[in-house]
Design a protein around this motif. Structure first.
Motif, PDB file in Angstrom:
ATOM      1  N   PHE A  86      -8.681   1.498   1.594  1.00  0.00           N
ATOM      2  CA  PHE A  86      -7.650   0.653   2.180  1.00  0.00           C
ATOM      3  C   PHE A  86      -7.389   1.388   3.561  1.00  0.00           C
ATOM      4  O   PHE A  86      -7.343   0.894   4.688  1.00  0.00           O
ATOM      5  CB  PHE A  86      -6.290   0.332   1.336  1.00  0.00           C
ATOM      6  CG  PHE A  86      -5.699  -0.706   1.769  1.00  0.00           C
ATOM      7  CD1 PHE A  86      -5.917  -2.012   1.513  1.00  0.00           C
ATOM      8  CD2 PHE A  86      -4.626  -0.629   2.495  1.00  0.00           C
ATOM      9  CE1 PHE A  86      -5.395  -3.123   1.872  1.00  0.00           C
ATOM     10  CE2 PHE A  86      -3.813  -1.597   2.824  1.00  0.00           C
ATOM     11  CZ  PHE A  86      -4.158  -3.018   2.767  1.00  0.00           C
ATOM     12  N   ASP A  87      -7.163   2.682   3.345  1.00  0.00           N
ATOM     13  CA  ASP A  87      -6.722   3.573   4.576  1.00  0.00           C
ATOM     14  C   ASP A  87      -7.662   3.813   5.835  1.00  0.00           C
ATOM     15  O   ASP A  87      -7.294   3.648   6.726  1.00  0.00           O
ATOM     16  CB  ASP A  87      -6.371   5.072   4.175  1.00  0.00           C
ATOM     17  CG  ASP A  87      -5.525   5.691   5.285  1.00  0.00           C
ATOM     18  OD1 ASP A  87      -4.389   5.183   5.392  1.00  0.00           O
ATOM     19  OD2 ASP A  87      -6.220   6.733   5.752  1.00  0.00           O
ATOM     20  N   LEU A  88      -8.836   3.522   5.270  1.00  0.00           N
ATOM     21  CA  LEU A  88      -9.999   3.673   6.353  1.00  0.00           C
ATOM     22  C   LEU A  88      -9.921   2.399   7.060  1.00  0.00           C
ATOM     23  O   LEU A  88     -10.365   2.206   8.251  1.00  0.00           O
ATOM     24  CB  LEU A  88     -11.371   3.985   5.776  1.00  0.00           C
ATOM     25  CG  LEU A  88     -12.534   3.965   6.611  1.00  0.00           C
ATOM     26  CD1 LEU A  88     -12.126   5.090   7.649  1.00  0.00           C
ATOM     27  CD2 LEU A  88     -14.022   4.376   5.961  1.00  0.00           C
ATOM     28  N   GLY A  89      -9.530   1.275   6.376  1.00  0.00           N
ATOM     29  CA  GLY A  89      -9.571  -0.296   6.969  1.00  0.00           C
ATOM     30  C   GLY A  89      -8.555  -0.114   8.143  1.00  0.00           C
ATOM     31  O   GLY A  89      -8.655  -0.465   9.133  1.00  0.00           O
TER      32      GLY A  89
ATOM     33  N   TYR B 185       0.856  -1.190   0.106  1.00  0.00           N
ATOM     34  CA  TYR B 185      -0.082   0.123  -0.091  1.00  0.00           C
ATOM     35  C   TYR B 185       0.833   1.140   0.121  1.00  0.00           C
ATOM     36  O   TYR B 185       1.829   1.405   0.695  1.00  0.00           O
ATOM     37  CB  TYR B 185      -0.892  -0.088   1.305  1.00  0.00           C
ATOM     38  CG  TYR B 185      -1.895   1.146   1.312  1.00  0.00           C
ATOM     39  CD1 TYR B 185      -2.467   1.597   0.330  1.00  0.00           C
ATOM     40  CD2 TYR B 185      -1.711   1.828   2.450  1.00  0.00           C
ATOM     41  CE1 TYR B 185      -3.231   2.618   0.437  1.00  0.00           C
ATOM     42  CE2 TYR B 185      -2.521   2.936   2.642  1.00  0.00           C
ATOM     43  CZ  TYR B 185      -3.325   3.501   1.585  1.00  0.00           C
ATOM     44  OH  TYR B 185      -4.248   4.620   1.646  1.00  0.00           O
ATOM     45  N   ARG B 186       0.543   2.394  -0.930  1.00  0.00           N
ATOM     46  CA  ARG B 186       1.538   3.378  -1.084  1.00  0.00           C
ATOM     47  C   ARG B 186       0.741   4.539  -0.342  1.00  0.00           C
ATOM     48  O   ARG B 186       1.299   5.591  -0.680  1.00  0.00           O
ATOM     49  CB  ARG B 186       1.580   3.521  -2.630  1.00  0.00           C
ATOM     50  CG  ARG B 186       2.615   2.430  -3.230  1.00  0.00           C
ATOM     51  CD  ARG B 186       3.069   2.745  -4.625  1.00  0.00           C
ATOM     52  NE  ARG B 186       2.028   3.085  -5.596  1.00  0.00           N
ATOM     53  CZ  ARG B 186       2.271   3.714  -6.749  1.00  0.00           C
ATOM     54  NH1 ARG B 186       3.548   4.340  -6.826  1.00  0.00           N
ATOM     55  NH2 ARG B 186       1.495   3.844  -7.554  1.00  0.00           N
ATOM     56  N   GLY B 187      -0.472   4.525   0.147  1.00  0.00           N
ATOM     57  CA  GLY B 187      -0.878   5.574   0.766  1.00  0.00           C
ATOM     58  C   GLY B 187      -1.979   6.408   0.080  1.00  0.00           C
ATOM     59  O   GLY B 187      -2.469   5.632  -1.026  1.00  0.00           O
ATOM     60  N   LEU B 188      -2.582   7.355   0.720  1.00  0.00           N
ATOM     61  CA  LEU B 188      -4.057   7.784   0.051  1.00  0.00           C
ATOM     62  C   LEU B 188      -4.051   8.076  -1.323  1.00  0.00           C
ATOM     63  O   LEU B 188      -5.081   7.949  -1.932  1.00  0.00           O
ATOM     64  CB  LEU B 188      -4.393   8.901   1.093  1.00  0.00           C
ATOM     65  CG  LEU B 188      -5.066   8.467   2.465  1.00  0.00           C
ATOM     66  CD1 LEU B 188      -5.161  10.121   3.282  1.00  0.00           C
ATOM     67  CD2 LEU B 188      -6.275   8.075   2.312  1.00  0.00           C
ATOM     68  N   GLU B 189      -2.934   8.726  -1.705  1.00  0.00           N
ATOM     69  CA  GLU B 189      -3.075   9.170  -3.314  1.00  0.00           C
ATOM     70  C   GLU B 189      -2.856   7.685  -4.015  1.00  0.00           C
ATOM     71  O   GLU B 189      -3.457   8.067  -5.320  1.00  0.00           O
ATOM     72  CB  GLU B 189      -1.786   9.736  -3.538  1.00  0.00           C
ATOM     73  CG  GLU B 189      -1.793  11.185  -2.948  1.00  0.00           C
ATOM     74  CD  GLU B 189      -0.663  12.138  -3.271  1.00  0.00           C
ATOM     75  OE1 GLU B 189       0.135  11.394  -4.298  1.00  0.00           O
ATOM     76  OE2 GLU B 189      -0.352  12.859  -2.685  1.00  0.00           O
ATOM     77  N   PHE B 190      -2.881   6.728  -3.471  1.00  0.00           N
ATOM     78  CA  PHE B 190      -2.971   5.491  -4.567  1.00  0.00           C
ATOM     79  C   PHE B 190      -4.030   4.620  -4.104  1.00  0.00           C
ATOM     80  O   PHE B 190      -3.939   3.231  -4.255  1.00  0.00           O
ATOM     81  CB  PHE B 190      -1.477   4.911  -4.391  1.00  0.00           C
ATOM     82  CG  PHE B 190      -0.556   5.860  -4.777  1.00  0.00           C
ATOM     83  CD1 PHE B 190      -0.249   6.039  -6.299  1.00  0.00           C
ATOM     84  CD2 PHE B 190       0.235   6.276  -3.647  1.00  0.00           C
ATOM     85  CE1 PHE B 190       0.939   6.767  -6.364  1.00  0.00           C
ATOM     86  CE2 PHE B 190       1.246   7.432  -4.154  1.00  0.00           C
ATOM     87  CZ  PHE B 190       1.516   7.514  -5.382  1.00  0.00           C
ATOM     88  N   GLU B 191      -5.009   5.030  -3.282  1.00  0.00           N
ATOM     89  CA  GLU B 191      -6.114   4.057  -2.633  1.00  0.00           C
ATOM     90  C   GLU B 191      -6.588   3.153  -3.891  1.00  0.00           C
ATOM     91  O   GLU B 191      -6.828   2.041  -3.641  1.00  0.00           O
ATOM     92  CB  GLU B 191      -7.318   4.877  -2.285  1.00  0.00           C
ATOM     93  CG  GLU B 191      -6.789   5.348  -0.754  1.00  0.00           C
ATOM     94  CD  GLU B 191      -7.442   4.481   0.222  1.00  0.00           C
ATOM     95  OE1 GLU B 191      -8.173   3.478  -0.168  1.00  0.00           O
ATOM     96  OE2 GLU B 191      -6.766   4.482   1.414  1.00  0.00           O
ATOM     97  N   ASP B 192      -7.229   3.890  -4.904  1.00  0.00           N
ATOM     98  CA  ASP B 192      -8.155   3.120  -6.120  1.00  0.00           C
ATOM     99  C   ASP B 192      -7.025   1.852  -6.570  1.00  0.00           C
ATOM    100  O   ASP B 192      -7.708   0.931  -7.086  1.00  0.00           O
ATOM    101  CB  ASP B 192      -8.387   4.099  -7.246  1.00  0.00           C
ATOM    102  CG  ASP B 192      -9.162   4.992  -6.663  1.00  0.00           C
ATOM    103  OD1 ASP B 192      -9.532   5.089  -5.600  1.00  0.00           O
ATOM    104  OD2 ASP B 192      -9.809   5.893  -7.524  1.00  0.00           O
ATOM    105  N   GLU B 193      -5.981   2.015  -6.609  1.00  0.00           N
ATOM    106  CA  GLU B 193      -5.262   0.906  -7.263  1.00  0.00           C
ATOM    107  C   GLU B 193      -5.113  -0.285  -6.405  1.00  0.00           C
ATOM    108  O   GLU B 193      -4.986  -1.580  -6.755  1.00  0.00           O
ATOM    109  CB  GLU B 193      -3.485   1.270  -7.542  1.00  0.00           C
ATOM    110  CG  GLU B 193      -2.828   1.159  -6.156  1.00  0.00           C
ATOM    111  CD  GLU B 193      -1.407   1.561  -6.409  1.00  0.00           C
ATOM    112  OE1 GLU B 193      -0.916   2.184  -7.482  1.00  0.00           O
ATOM    113  OE2 GLU B 193      -0.659   1.268  -5.669  1.00  0.00           O
ATOM    114  N   MET B 194      -5.642  -0.508  -5.174  1.00  0.00           N
ATOM    115  CA  MET B 194      -5.818  -1.541  -4.203  1.00  0.00           C
ATOM    116  C   MET B 194      -6.902  -2.190  -4.429  1.00  0.00           C
ATOM    117  O   MET B 194      -6.972  -3.568  -4.308  1.00  0.00           O
ATOM    118  CB  MET B 194      -5.907  -0.957  -2.925  1.00  0.00           C
ATOM    119  CG  MET B 194      -4.806  -0.099  -2.287  1.00  0.00           C
ATOM    120  SD  MET B 194      -3.205  -0.835  -2.500  1.00  0.00           S
ATOM    121  CE  MET B 194      -3.184  -2.083  -1.194  1.00  0.00           C
ATOM    122  N   VAL B 195      -8.030  -1.787  -5.241  1.00  0.00           N
ATOM    123  CA  VAL B 195      -9.102  -2.375  -5.681  1.00  0.00           C
ATOM    124  C   VAL B 195      -8.746  -3.525  -6.698  1.00  0.00           C
ATOM    125  O   VAL B 195      -9.354  -4.622  -6.250  1.00  0.00           O
ATOM    126  CB  VAL B 195     -10.307  -1.444  -6.248  1.00  0.00           C
ATOM    127  CG1 VAL B 195     -11.324  -2.320  -6.835  1.00  0.00           C
ATOM    128  CG2 VAL B 195     -10.624  -0.644  -5.058  1.00  0.00           C
TER     129      VAL B 195
END
Length: 710
Positions: free
Chosen positions: A181-184, A102-112
């Protein structure tokens, strides 16, 4: 049922011990059972809202070793109707290991996309954005819901303080953040911080958003969820009207119920026209007491512009509603004046929405969507909602009622706060939401269209209604026979769902009955844009046996009925202002002379020419008028009642039993004509390919040379 049912006042205890016992040992089945119970109570969460999960040990199909697996509602599903096929199943060790990349909030969508690497069950639905919120909490059973009572506290200015005091620190608090991811990770951190203080949490409140609760078993989670929500609701109830009247008290009074319905029916087609400037919309109306309490209040002007707080609410209702400035008893009879009065409000709303988009958009934001309002509030009368189909319009109404409940509760205990506009935009135009929209099936040919087919409880009329419903239209079934109509409604609801059909008694010879039917269409769907004049009767007698009563009956039902229904339907279409279709089911007898047919044949000829006259007059309104000429439609048709079959058989010198073969044999194609053949012809006119055709006659008679129009 357990005695536990007695302790709940604001939520429904639905757990059936016997049913649960049947599922004992199957934790996934119990999780789905719990989900369905929670989704059955709209006070807990709306259709499509919230998420539930269970973690179990299962055999890894590749290694045979035990591994932890999480089953969770898949993307776009609904917990109230959830089945195992609607779930995603993921390896927990893989899901947790995603924290390493996980690379942080700016990269949230890539986690999906990376969730797909964690799939355990290859038949899984796509995992939802809520997956890590459940994954980083260690509990076996988790419920994430959007209960009105909890969100009211979550959306209150002092929500964190209220939550802490109400639950003595046993329900944590995480500030608003878009799911991901970050909210999790923040949910896990909240749990760990409480544990470090020696506090065992039973849930976490998400600011402006909703509630997380859990348990060791499915039943424990269910009870914990109900108890937390019940406590929130009790607290709100104790504070309603304590420091000030609810919503600041009433500013105006509602019209009586009957008058509200009349005003709404008059206004709905005009509103539908304004809301359909981008695409054709279907409407829904409610004068629910909760809505009236809000829209009649002193606080309406303060609260309505704030919009909703919960993302699930405003995704379906838009950021804020349009409030009409009409008086409850406003004279709505002058349509031109009414449109002139309403237009500035719609223009202002579209400009406001455009400014919201332009101010908040990012470089990669999707193009601006329809700028028209979804929710329209008419103080003293009720609430209208408009969307692409009836179901979505109805759900928007339900979601806004939830938002009203939230505002009511928040204002009772503190001060209501909505999401900042930028946060709301980031949800509404989230690229993941856009991707979900792009995956939606393409609209059917008649999606967004409202069709009223006279005499549609059976025979040709029902076949036409069925064909239109199959193509996405919503239909107004009607008949003079109440029992027959009830049977047709049951059939249509079973096949197409409750939102696809409305019913009304209709006598085409009675002008008031027709106007009432149009009002029913306006209240159910916002108006009407396809009229099919199908109701009919047949009388076959030699001229010396024809009575005045026979003649009047034929002309009243066939000719006057077609005229009156068309007249009333056109008035609604003109209110909407985007055209429409009139299809008249006439007959080959309008063109062919035959024995024993003076009354019926001449009435059919009148119907045909009336169709041409109407087509010539209504073209400027973009209202197309076309004719379908059937012949000898015997199957499931009322036309053969009342002696018609005997009369025609006598005219041709054959028996009644020989009629079907006789009619088929005399056609060029040697084909019998069925109700579905007429339905297909009607669809040909309205399905989109003949949008520039009017005044036409389409023969569906197997080929009768004498009936050729040219």
């Amino acid at each position: 049922m357990s005695a536990t049912t007695m302790q709940f006042k604001h939520v429904s205890y639905l757990w059936d011990d016997a049913k649960a016992a049947e599922l004992a040992g199957d934790e996934v089945a119990l999780f789905i059972y719990r989900s369905n119970l929670l989704g059955a109570d709209l006070r807990l969460t709306n259709y499509g809202g919230g998420n539930t999960s269970v973690k179990i040990m299962d055999k890894d199909p590749l290694t045979g070793n035990d591994t932890e697996v999480m089953w969770i509602k898949g993307s776009g599903g609904d917990i109230g109707t959830l089945k195992k096929s609607g779930c995603a199943a993921l390896y927990m060790d893989r899901l947790r290991s995603l924290e390493n990349v996980y690379r942080g909030l700016e990269f949230e969508d890539e986690m999906v996309e990376l969730f797909n690497h964690c799939i355990f069950d290859l038949a899984s639905k796509a995992p939802s954005i809520d997956t890590p919120l459940h994954g980083f909490l260690p509990f076996a059973h988790i419920d994430h819901l959007h209960p009105d009572a909890a969100i009211a506290i979550a959306a209150a200015k002092d929500g964190k303080k209220i939550t802490d005091e109400l639950f003595n620190g046993e329900v944590g608090w995480v500030e608003w953040q878009r799911p991901g991811f970050d909210l999790g990770l923040k949910l896990r951190a909240c749990l760990e911080e409480a544990a470090a203080k020696g506090i065992t949490l039973r849930g976490i409140m998400l600011g402006s958003h909703g509630l997380f609760t859990w348990g060791d078993t499915s039943y424990d989670s269910y009870i914990n969820t109900l108890e937390v929500i019940e406590k929130c609701a009790d607290y709100l109830e104790a504070n309603y009207g304590k420091t000030r009247p609810v919503f600041g008290g009433a500013k105006i009074e509602s019209l009586p119920a009957e008058d509200r319905q009349k005003q709404a029916a008059k206004l709905a087609p005009v509103l539908r026209g304004f809301c359909s400037s981008y695409r054709t919309m279907v409407g829904h109306f409610t004068d629910d007491e909760r809505v009236l309490e809000f829209i009649n209040s002193n606080d309406l002007d303060k609260l309505a512009p704030l919009g909703t707080s919960c993302p699930d609410h405003f995704l379906r209702t838009k950021i804020s509603p349009l409030v009409l400035t009409l008086a409850p008893d406003e004279d709505l009879s002058d349509v031109a004046a009414l449109k002139e009065k309403l237009l500035p409000g719609f223009v202002a709303y579209r400009e406001l929405y455009t400014d919201y988009y332009e101010t908040c958009k990012h470089s990669n934001s999707p193009a601006m969507r329809d700028p028209n309002p979804v929710v329209i509030l008419y103080p003293g009368v009720g609430m209208f909602t408009f969307s692409k189909d009836k179901t979505t319009a109805r759900l928007a109404s339900e979601y806004y009622i939830n938002a009203v409940n939230v505002m009511k509760g928040a204002e009772a205990v503190s001060e209501y706060t909505s999401l900042p506009r930028q946060e709301a935009f980031n949800i509404e135009y989230w690229l993941l939401e856009e991707a979900k929209l792009q995956r939606m099936p393409k609209p059917k040919a008649l999606s967004g269209r409202v069709a009223l087919i006279t005499g549609s409880a059976g025979g040709i009329g029902k076949a036409i209604a069925r064909r239109f419903a199959e193509e996405g239209a919503v239909v107004v079934l009607n008949d003079i026979n109440e029992e027959r109509l009830a049977g047709a409604k049951e059939e249509f609801v079973k096949k197409f769902g409750k939102d696809a059909v409305a019913t009304t008694l209709l006598n085409v010879t009675d002008a008031q009955s027709i106007l009432s039917a149009m009002d029913a269409a306006a209240l159910a769907f916002g108006g009407v844009d396809i009229i099919v004049n199908n109701a009919g009767i047949s009388i076959s007698k030699p001229i010396e046996a024809h009575t005045i009563e026979d003649w009047d009956k034929l002309y009243d039902i066939l000719v006057k009925g077609q005229f009156l229904v068309t007249q009333a339907g056109v008035a609604v279409m003109r209110k909407q202002g985007f055209g429409g279709d009139v299809i008249n089911i006439v007959s080959k007898n309008a063109l062919v002379s035959g024995p024993n047919n003076a009354g019926y044949g001449s009435a059919k000829a009148a119907q045909l020419h009336l169709s041409r006259l109407n087509a010539a007059e209504l073209g400027g309104d973009k209202i197309r008028v076309n004719t379908v000429n059937p012949d000898a439609v015997i199957a499931d048709s009322n036309i053969w009642a009342g002696g018609w079959a005997e009369g025609r058989a006598k005219a041709y010198g054959i028996t009644v039993e020989e009629l079907p073969a006789y009619y088929a044999k005399r056609t060029l194609l040697n084909e019998a004509i069925l109700p579905d053949d007429i339905a297909n012809a009607c669809f040909a006119f309205v399905g989109g390919l003949l949008g520039k055709s009017t005044g036409n006659v389409l023969n569906v008679d197997g080929g009768v040379a004498m009936a050729f129009v040219r």
